[in-house]
Design a protein around this motif. Structure first.
Motif, mmCIF file in Angstrom:
data_model
loop_
_atom_site.group_PDB
_atom_site.id
_atom_site.type_symbol
_atom_site.label_atom_id
_atom_site.label_comp_id
_atom_site.label_asym_id
_atom_site.label_seq_id
_atom_site.Cartn_x
_atom_site.Cartn_y
_atom_site.Cartn_z
ATOM 1 N N ASP A 48 0.861 -1.170 -0.090
ATOM 2 C CA ASP A 48 -0.116 -0.015 -0.080
ATOM 3 C C ASP A 48 0.778 1.255 0.179
ATOM 4 O O ASP A 48 0.484 2.223 -0.549
ATOM 5 C CB ASP A 48 -0.973 0.140 1.145
ATOM 6 N N MET A 49 1.845 1.167 0.725
ATOM 7 C CA MET A 49 2.913 2.370 0.634
ATOM 8 C C MET A 49 3.419 2.668 -0.637
ATOM 9 O O MET A 49 3.312 3.700 -1.235
ATOM 10 C CB MET A 49 4.141 2.270 1.769
ATOM 11 N N LEU A 50 3.753 1.524 -1.451
ATOM 12 C CA LEU A 50 4.293 1.713 -2.630
ATOM 13 C C LEU A 50 3.335 2.221 -3.660
ATOM 14 O O LEU A 50 3.455 3.211 -4.382
ATOM 15 C CB LEU A 50 4.976 0.449 -3.228
ATOM 16 N N ARG A 51 2.000 1.613 -3.603
ATOM 17 C CA ARG A 51 0.861 2.315 -4.339
ATOM 18 C C ARG A 51 0.705 3.551 -4.252
ATOM 19 O O ARG A 51 0.479 4.418 -4.978
ATOM 20 C CB ARG A 51 -0.255 1.323 -4.006
ATOM 21 N N SER A 52 0.830 4.105 -2.729
ATOM 22 C CA SER A 52 0.270 5.377 -2.456
ATOM 23 C C SER A 52 1.488 6.267 -3.194
ATOM 24 O O SER A 52 1.349 7.516 -3.089
ATOM 25 C CB SER A 52 0.147 5.693 -0.767
#
Length: 160
Positions: A48-52
């Protein structure tokens, strides 16, 4: 009908926050979170961090450019999470090179630190050989490097 979106995290400065709830399936017979579930939760939080941050892992994989692989990880279990607990996962970038990224992750219940992880991920070609990350991704990681590389003091919690 309007379907709800899956849970997602958010950035608080350079820290990425991702919340999970402990369900019965996450626990062992004693009602304590089974140790391997922290790995699953940390993986979800990192994804989720990478996507964000604008890092399109799926696009890179689908285009045949590569994917991230965890090359080393150290976990430290401090206190147990239990059924129905709300657990906050805090992820921070601590270093980046052209082909790798080092991260620190923590699992918190309120102001109590439950588990920590430090890890390195490498960008690898479809053949499994290391390769350089896309330059825009390196820039995105560098923008997220946490200036305070020390762990959050366990008596302060993630929200102070």
């Amino acid at each position: 009908m309007h379907a709800p979106l899956p849970p997602g995290g958010c950035f608080d400065g350079t820290r990425h926050l991702f919340a999970v709830r402990v369900y019965f399936e996450d626990t062992d017979l004693s009602g304590v979170v089974y140790h391997a579930n922290y790995l699953r939760w940390f993986e979800r939080a990192r994804s989720d961090m990478l996507r964000s941050a604008g890092i399109d892992q799926r696009g890179a994989h689908d285009a045949g450019n590569g994917a991230y692989a965890v090359t080393d990880m150290t976990l430290r279990y401090i206190a147990p999470a239990r059924l129905d607990d709300a657990v906050l996962l805090v992820s921070r970038v601590i270093a980046v090179t052209p082909a790798t990224c080092r991260l620190a992750q923590e699992a918190w219940r309120d102001d109590q630190l439950l588990c920590t992880a430090t890890l390195r991920v490498a960008f690898v070609a479809p053949t499994g050989r290391p390769r350089r990350q896309p330059p825009a991704w390196v820039d995105a990681f560098r923008a997220l490097i946490d200036a305070d590389l020390s762990p959050i003091p366990s008596d302060q919690g993630p929200n102070t």
